[in-house]
Design a protein around this motif. Structure first.
Motif, PDB file in Angstrom:
ATOM      1  N   LYS A 196       5.113  17.356  -5.277  1.00 44.28           N
ATOM      2  CA  LYS A 196       6.187  16.382  -5.516  1.00 44.28           C
ATOM      3  C   LYS A 196       7.197  16.346  -4.364  1.00 44.28           C
ATOM      4  O   LYS A 196       8.309  16.855  -4.455  1.00 44.28           O
ATOM      5  CB  LYS A 196       6.896  16.681  -6.840  1.00 44.28           C
ATOM      6  N   TRP A 222       0.834  -1.207   0.000  1.00 41.45           N
ATOM      7  CA  TRP A 222       0.000   0.000   0.000  1.00 41.45           C
ATOM      8  C   TRP A 222       0.867   1.254   0.000  1.00 41.45           C
ATOM      9  O   TRP A 222       0.569   2.221  -0.714  1.00 41.45           O
ATOM     10  CB  TRP A 222      -0.909  -0.006   1.232  1.00 41.45           C
ATOM     11  N   ILE A 273       0.742   2.848  -3.713  1.00 41.12           N
ATOM     12  CA  ILE A 273      -0.351   3.825  -3.691  1.00 41.12           C
ATOM     13  C   ILE A 273       0.085   5.148  -3.064  1.00 41.12           C
ATOM     14  O   ILE A 273      -0.038   6.213  -3.688  1.00 41.12           O
ATOM     15  CB  ILE A 273      -1.570   3.259  -2.925  1.00 41.12           C
ATOM     16  N   LEU A 274       0.602   5.101  -1.832  1.00 42.40           N
ATOM     17  CA  LEU A 274       0.913   6.342  -1.119  1.00 42.40           C
ATOM     18  C   LEU A 274       2.091   7.095  -1.726  1.00 42.40           C
ATOM     19  O   LEU A 274       1.985   8.301  -2.011  1.00 42.40           O
ATOM     20  CB  LEU A 274       1.199   6.029   0.351  1.00 42.40           C
ATOM     21  N   PRO A 331       3.615   7.007  -4.783  1.00 39.14           N
ATOM     22  CA  PRO A 331       3.353   7.666  -6.074  1.00 39.14           C
ATOM     23  C   PRO A 331       2.508   8.932  -5.938  1.00 39.14           C
ATOM     24  O   PRO A 331       2.743   9.921  -6.652  1.00 39.14           O
ATOM     25  CB  PRO A 331       2.607   6.582  -6.867  1.00 39.14           C
ATOM     26  N   GLU A 332       1.538   8.920  -5.028  1.00 36.05           N
ATOM     27  CA  GLU A 332       0.712  10.112  -4.818  1.00 36.05           C
ATOM     28  C   GLU A 332       1.550  11.280  -4.299  1.00 36.05           C
ATOM     29  O   GLU A 332       1.364  12.420  -4.709  1.00 36.05           O
ATOM     30  CB  GLU A 332      -0.403   9.800  -3.811  1.00 36.05           C
ATOM     31  N   LEU A 333       2.472  10.991  -3.403  1.00 34.58           N
ATOM     32  CA  LEU A 333       3.270  12.052  -2.788  1.00 34.58           C
ATOM     33  C   LEU A 333       4.419  12.525  -3.679  1.00 34.58           C
ATOM     34  O   LEU A 333       4.775  13.705  -3.670  1.00 34.58           O
ATOM     35  CB  LEU A 333       3.834  11.567  -1.448  1.00 34.58           C
ATOM     36  N   GLU A 334       5.018  11.610  -4.436  1.00 40.61           N
ATOM     37  CA  GLU A 334       6.207  11.961  -5.219  1.00 40.61           C
ATOM     38  C   GLU A 334       5.893  12.423  -6.642  1.00 40.61           C
ATOM     39  O   GLU A 334       6.663  13.207  -7.217  1.00 40.61           O
ATOM     40  CB  GLU A 334       7.158  10.757  -5.285  1.00 40.61           C
ATOM     41  N   GLU A 335       4.804  11.975  -7.202  1.00 37.42           N
ATOM     42  CA  GLU A 335       4.529  12.262  -8.616  1.00 37.42           C
ATOM     43  C   GLU A 335       3.536  13.387  -8.825  1.00 37.42           C
ATOM     44  O   GLU A 335       3.441  13.947  -9.918  1.00 37.42           O
ATOM     45  CB  GLU A 335       4.027  10.990  -9.311  1.00 37.42           C
ATOM     46  N   LYS A 336       2.795  13.723  -7.795  1.00 38.34           N
ATOM     47  CA  LYS A 336       1.829  14.814  -7.910  1.00 38.34           C
ATOM     48  C   LYS A 336       2.341  16.021  -7.132  1.00 38.34           C
ATOM     49  O   LYS A 336       3.075  15.879  -6.158  1.00 38.34           O
ATOM     50  CB  LYS A 336       0.458  14.371  -7.385  1.00 38.34           C
TER      51      LYS A 336
END
Length: 196
Positions: A114, A99, A103-104, A106-111
């Motif tokens: 960043k 998880w 999930i977590l 990619p949300e924090l690093e790619e959006k």
């Protein structure tokens, strides 16, 4: 016996010069009594040492952390925000690995915005002990994010990471701890988690 001022230098000497039974009704030689006393003393020392070793092993992470802090105590300088190399250190149990990583992170690093994330399996330095890596990475992260789950509560490593983060919070006065409740907790919480 005639010399009432005769000085007895040892229990063995007293036993050799007096007609006594060490225990009423017994015929235990003085040498045997001394040996038994020595064995009992050594057994007691061994028992105490065993308790100390077990307690030290169970608290080995915290002892290691304390020793590191003592070495660094006189070298520490308060860090400014510009000296942090990570935005967030994520503390999670192995049960929550998929998880967190799929999930977590990619949300924090790619959006946007960043964030630069630190996790143990990717960002710890090779050739440095796990304990030292934890302390260094938490010190160099602006925020400490706990992924609270049943697995987290039962993990000794997560407990140690939380202890380090709490120490940082108290020592440097930084409001750096964040918490994500991933699931309802069904296992007994330790005191550090209950306090949070």
């Amino acid at each position: 016996d005639d010399d009432k001022y005769h000085m007895i230098r040892s229990f063995k000497e007293f036993g050799e010069n007096h007609d006594i039974d060490p225990v009423p009704g017994s015929q235990v030689p003085v040498d045997n009594l001394f040996s038994q006393g020595l064995i009992v003393g050594l057994a007691a020392m061994g028992f105490i040492l065993g308790i100390f070793v077990v307690a030290s092993y169970r608290k080995r992470f915290f002892i290691s952390f304390w020793l590191m802090r003592q070495r660094r105590k006189y070298k520490y300088k308060a860090k400014k925000d510009s000296s942090f190399i990570f935005d967030v250190f994520i503390s999670y149990s192995q049960e929550d690995h998929d998880w967190v990583t799929q999930i977590l992170i990619p949300e924090l690093e790619e959006k946007e915005p960043k964030l630069k994330i630190c996790i143990h399996e990717r960002d710890f330095r090779v050739g440095v002990t796990v304990t030292e890596n934890i302390v260094e990475c938490i010190d160099r992260s602006q925020k400490f994010l706990m992924i609270l789950s049943n697995g987290f509560i039962q993990s000794q490593w997560c407990f140690f990471e939380t202890h380090v983060a709490q120490h940082q919070l108290l020592e440097h006065g930084r409001e750096s701890m964040l918490l994500v409740m991933k699931e309802n907790i069904s296992v007994k919480k330790n005191r550090s988690i209950s306090y949070l």
